[in-house]
Write an enzyme that holds these catalytic residues in place. Structure first.
Site, mmCIF file in Angstrom:
data_model
loop_
_atom_site.group_PDB
_atom_site.id
_atom_site.type_symbol
_atom_site.label_atom_id
_atom_site.label_comp_id
_atom_site.label_asym_id
_atom_site.label_seq_id
_atom_site.Cartn_x
_atom_site.Cartn_y
_atom_site.Cartn_z
ATOM 1 N N HIS A 150 0.764 -1.580 0.196
ATOM 2 C CA HIS A 150 -0.354 0.165 -0.172
ATOM 3 C C HIS A 150 0.495 1.428 -0.019
ATOM 4 O O HIS A 150 0.310 1.904 -0.970
ATOM 5 C CB HIS A 150 -0.965 0.319 1.105
ATOM 6 C CG HIS A 150 -2.137 1.506 1.193
ATOM 7 N ND1 HIS A 150 -3.398 1.292 1.097
ATOM 8 C CD2 HIS A 150 -1.460 2.287 1.311
ATOM 9 C CE1 HIS A 150 -3.041 2.645 1.422
ATOM 10 N NE2 HIS A 150 -2.277 3.544 1.438
ATOM 11 N N GLU A 151 1.395 1.742 0.695
ATOM 12 C CA GLU A 151 2.393 2.641 0.823
ATOM 13 C C GLU A 151 3.681 2.017 -0.002
ATOM 14 O O GLU A 151 3.389 3.999 -0.543
ATOM 15 C CB GLU A 151 3.863 2.423 2.331
ATOM 16 C CG GLU A 151 2.962 2.317 4.079
ATOM 17 C CD GLU A 151 1.658 3.320 3.915
ATOM 18 O OE1 GLU A 151 2.372 4.663 3.273
ATOM 19 O OE2 GLU A 151 0.940 3.545 4.364
HETATM 20 CO CO CO Z 1 -2.653 5.071 2.449
#
Ligand code: CO
Length: 186
Positions: A156-157
């Site tokens: 996600h990051e």
């Molecule tokens: Co985010």
């Protein structure tokens, strides 16, 4: 830098779609201080009294573009139920060097500091990934062999570096399409 729910860039700002660039090492004082501020945000955001007072939204990760800086830096802290960090990273130039074909997804979907709206649906990601990075907390290059929730959070990051948001991955026609081969994480 003051980081709180008012200064974090939201998805209505095109800046959130900016591609992030590699960061020069050794870190400049400016980059170091930004990454430590991001790390402090994530740490404090799950401490109720501080979060309320400083207008922090609970998070397990934040990337620099979310405070308007297109540099490949991210802070990730995953705590146990007593509030002690199980995983604690302040990463520079993290890169996925391998990932599993097997997928996993969070049963209750993903959230993001830059996303206020509701976006329901499953987000399939690699169940395992290997990430290479410089970690400011350890002051050394590290390899993270991630699985489960940590693998999801890392992907996600790192998506933020490409200007990608979690809901870009949701199948628009069938948001809750169930892949029977994927691992469901509760
Ligand atoms: Co985010």
């Amino acid at each position: 830098m003051i980081i709180n729910n008012d200064t974090i860039i939201k998805d209505d700002d095109p800046l959130i779609r900016t591609k992030s660039k590699d960061v020069a090492l050794p870190l400049s004082d400016e980059d170091k201080s930004l990454l430590l501020d991001m790390h402090k945000y994530v740490y404090d955001s799950t401490i109720e009294e501080i979060a309320e007072k400083e207008n922090l939204r609970p998070a397990v990760g934040i990337s620099a573009i979310q405070v308007g800086v297109p540099k490949k830096m991210t802070a990730i802290i995953i705590k146990d139920k007593d509030g002690n960090p199980i995983y604690d990273f302040a990463l520079v130039n993290p890169k996925i060097i391998s990932s599993s074909i097997e997928k996993s997804y969070l049963k209750y979907g993903e959230g993001c500091l830059s996303v206020d709206g509701e976006h329901e649906g499953y987000i399939y990601r690699s169940a395992r990934c290997k990430v290479k990075a410089y970690d400011l907390l350890l002051d050394q290059d590290i390899i993270i062999n991630a699985k489960g929730y940590l693998a999801i959070v890392l992907q996600h990051e790192l998506d933020h570096f490409k200007g990608v948001l979690f809901y870009d991955h949701i199948n628009p026609k069938q948001p809750y399409f169930e892949d029977p081969e994927a691992i469901c994480i509760e």
